[in-house]
Structures are given as structure tokens and as C-alpha cells.
Design an enzyme around this catalytic site. Structure first.
Site, PDB file in Angstrom:
ATOM      1  N   GLU A 151     -60.953 -52.577  38.448  1.00 16.59           N
ATOM      2  CA  GLU A 151     -60.554 -51.319  37.790  1.00 16.59           C
ATOM      3  C   GLU A 151     -61.465 -51.043  36.593  1.00 16.59           C
ATOM      4  O   GLU A 151     -61.007 -50.691  35.504  1.00 16.59           O
ATOM      5  CB  GLU A 151     -59.082 -51.386  37.345  1.00 16.59           C
ATOM      6  CG  GLU A 151     -58.101 -51.647  38.481  1.00 16.59           C
ATOM      7  CD  GLU A 151     -57.913 -50.482  39.450  1.00 16.59           C
ATOM      8  OE1 GLU A 151     -58.524 -49.400  39.237  1.00 16.59           O
ATOM      9  OE2 GLU A 151     -57.173 -50.667  40.430  1.00 16.59           O
TER      10      GLU A 151
ATOM     11  N   SER B 219     -60.461 -54.012  45.776  1.00 19.36           N
ATOM     12  CA  SER B 219     -59.964 -55.281  45.218  1.00 19.36           C
ATOM     13  C   SER B 219     -60.059 -56.392  46.257  1.00 19.36           C
ATOM     14  O   SER B 219     -60.403 -57.523  45.931  1.00 19.36           O
ATOM     15  CB  SER B 219     -58.522 -55.131  44.723  1.00 19.36           C
ATOM     16  OG  SER B 219     -58.474 -54.186  43.680  1.00 19.36           O
TER      17      SER B 219
HETATM   18  P1  ADP Z   1     -58.281 -50.723  46.485  1.00 20.12           P
HETATM   19  O1  ADP Z   1     -58.544 -51.845  45.502  1.00 20.12           O
HETATM   20  O2  ADP Z   1     -59.531 -49.991  46.905  1.00 20.12           O
HETATM   21  O3  ADP Z   1     -57.197 -49.773  46.028  1.00 20.12           O
HETATM   22  P2  ADP Z   1     -57.085 -52.809  48.108  1.00 20.12           P
HETATM   23  O4  ADP Z   1     -58.155 -53.806  48.425  1.00 20.12           O
HETATM   24  O5  ADP Z   1     -56.122 -53.190  47.013  1.00 20.12           O
HETATM   25  O6  ADP Z   1     -57.747 -51.383  47.826  1.00 20.12           O
HETATM   26  O7  ADP Z   1     -56.181 -52.499  49.385  1.00 20.12           O
HETATM   27  C1  ADP Z   1     -56.708 -52.129  50.631  1.00 20.12           C
HETATM   28  C2  ADP Z   1     -55.550 -52.212  51.621  1.00 20.12           C
HETATM   29  O8  ADP Z   1     -54.674 -51.140  51.389  1.00 20.12           O
HETATM   30  C3  ADP Z   1     -55.918 -52.064  53.077  1.00 20.12           C
HETATM   31  O9  ADP Z   1     -56.375 -53.231  53.649  1.00 20.12           O
HETATM   32  C4  ADP Z   1     -54.592 -51.625  53.686  1.00 20.12           C
HETATM   33  O10 ADP Z   1     -53.798 -52.733  54.026  1.00 20.12           O
HETATM   34  C5  ADP Z   1     -53.895 -50.912  52.547  1.00 20.12           C
HETATM   35  N1  ADP Z   1     -53.774 -49.447  52.738  1.00 20.12           N
HETATM   36  C6  ADP Z   1     -52.700 -48.698  52.378  1.00 20.12           C
HETATM   37  N2  ADP Z   1     -52.906 -47.379  52.632  1.00 20.12           N
HETATM   38  C7  ADP Z   1     -54.147 -47.276  53.176  1.00 20.12           C
HETATM   39  C8  ADP Z   1     -54.969 -46.175  53.650  1.00 20.12           C
HETATM   40  N3  ADP Z   1     -54.541 -44.907  53.610  1.00 20.12           N
HETATM   41  N4  ADP Z   1     -56.204 -46.457  54.120  1.00 20.12           N
HETATM   42  C9  ADP Z   1     -56.663 -47.732  54.164  1.00 20.12           C
HETATM   43  N5  ADP Z   1     -55.948 -48.795  53.735  1.00 20.12           N
HETATM   44  C10 ADP Z   1     -54.704 -48.589  53.253  1.00 20.12           C
HETATM   45 MG    MG Z   2     -57.841 -52.172  43.580  1.00 23.34          MG
END
Ligand code: ADP
Ligand code: MG
Length: 203
Positions: free
Chosen positions: A84, A17
Site C-alpha cells: 500500500e 499483495s
Molecule cells: P490486491 O493486493 O491487489 O488488492 P490481493 O493479492 O490482496 O489483491 O487479492 C487478490 C485476490 O482477491 C484474488 O486472488 C482473488 O481471490 C480475490 N478477488 C476478489 N475479487 C476479485 C476480482 N474481482 N478479481 C480478481 N480477484 C478477486
Molecule cells: Mg493489497
């Protein structure tokens, strides 16, 4: 403009995201007409925005179906962003190709694998995110950081999987596929520390 499909994929917390928001804001700053969408069911942090786990955001229209995207898409929109994307039904595959062939850019962010480590199936379908990935001209597979702790030491290796937890225990293979949640229910794991009780017997 030449149309194309861009996919941003990887496990939860890998920054999908964040990267989607970055690209949307850049295209907007360059003067492109951008429309961003997210599935209505993803109500974790906000309704009218795509929000990352670090609280970066960009405005997005929450929709419950691919039809709703088609109904709200303006003719002069040049860039379409979907977060998503795995939560839509398989008609999103047709939409993606329609957008690309009408010279629009689609940026789609979504999970490649479900909590079981299997390819993520679109809603009520056997077709998976890998089909969308196969049609994309640009694919970024992101990784998170494995947060498994053993003897007070965090693993910290590249996490390619999403671990679902129920009451502090790994969720079994048979549990429901879609369960919207964030860090209370999910964490990022490397393959060695990704546990799915019951998976082996089913494979
Ligand atoms: P996604 O959309 O892939 O779920 P986001 O862009 O919303 O990811 O969030 C990424 C952020 O999540 C990272 O920059 C970090 O601050 C946080 N984060 C929390 N847990 C973790 C983890 N285990 N590994 C990497 N980032 C994490
Ligand atoms: Mg996301």
C-alpha cells in the site's frame, strides 16, 4: 547485490499483495535479510502482517511515516518490501532511490489509480504513483476481473479500475479520496463498467 526498485501495481483485488508476499517469502528462503512494512492505516485484516484478500500473509511492521521506516531499517537489510505504498507521503520517492542506490532491492506494491480513475497521489501531495513507476527497473501492472453483472451475466473482462461503492451505488467524484476498506466498499471493474458520477463535469 545491485539495487533496484520493483513496483507491483494495478487495481484492488488484482493480486498485488499476493505477489508481494510471494516475492518476500522467496527472498527469505534464499537467505536474504528482508524487512517488510505497511502503513498503519491499513488495518483491514491484521496489524502485524501484510495479508492478501485470499488470506496469504507475511509479517510486516506497521508504520505511520517514511521516517519510521528509516528509523527501523537495519543496515544489513538487503530487501525492503512496502505494501500500500500509495498511502505514504512523497518522501517515499526519495527513500526508494536511496535504497536502490545503496544496493538494496525495494519491492513496492500499491494502487496506480484512485477510485476516480485518476493517478493515485501520495499523502498530501500532487506527486503520484506514476513517478515511482517511472523510476522502477521492474514494473508489473496486474489486472483483476470485472465483477459487473448485467442481466445475471458477469462481465469477467480484465479489470484495470477500482470502483468505490456507497450503499450499493457508485461513489461520486467529490467523495473523500482515502477510505480504507475491502469488498464492502470496493470492487474491480473494466473501464466500461467503472462509474464515477460527476467526473465528466470536472474533467
Ligand atoms: P490486491 O493486493 O491487489 O488488492 P490481493 O493479492 O490482496 O489483491 O487479492 C487478490 C485476490 O482477491 C484474488 O486472488 C482473488 O481471490 C480475490 N478477488 C476478489 N475479487 C476479485 C476480482 N474481482 N478479481 C480478481 N480477484 C478477486
Ligand atoms: Mg493489497
Amino acid at each position: 547485490m545491485q539495487g533496484r526498485i520493483e513496483v507491483i501495481t494495478g487495481p484492488m483485488f488484482s493480486g498485488k499483495s499476493t505477489e508481494l508476499i510471494k516475492r518476500v517469502e522467496k527472498y527469505k528462503a534464499e537467505g536474504y535479510k528482508v524487512q517488510a512494512y505497511k502503513p498503519l492505516m491499513d488495518n483491514r485484516y491484521a496489524v502485524n502482517s501484510i495479508v492478501s484478500h485470499n488470506n496469504e500473509k507475511t509479517r510486516a511492521l506497521p508504520v505511520s511515516s517514511v521516517d519510521e521506516i528509516l528509523a527501523t531499517l537495519a543496515l544489513d537489510t538487503e530487501v525492503v518490501a512496502l505494501d500500500e505504498v500509495q498511502f505514504f507521503d512523497e518522501r517515499v520517492l526519495v527513500l526508494a532511490n536511496q535504497l536502490a542506490s545503496s544496493n538494496k532491492i525495494l519491492i513496492a506494491a500499491g494502487l496506480n489509480l484512485d477510485f476516480k480513475g485518476d493517478p493515485f497521489c501520495f499523502l498530501n501531495s500532487k506527486r503520484t504513483m506514476y513517478e515511482l513507476i517511472s523510476q522502477a527497473g521492474k514494473v508489473d501492472v496486474l489486472s483483476a476481473v470485472c465483477d459487473y453483472v448485467e442481466n445475471d451475466v458477469k462481465c469477467g473482462k480484465h479489470a484495470t479500475k477500482t470502483q468505490r461503492m456507497v450503499n450499493g451505488e457508485p461513489a461520486p467524484y467529490d467523495s473523500q479520496l482515502v477510505l480504507v476498506g475491502a469488498s464492502e466498499a470496493y470492487c474491480a471493474r473494466c473501464s466500461k463498467h467503472h462509474f464515477v458520477p460527476g467526473k465528466h463535469e470536472k474533467a
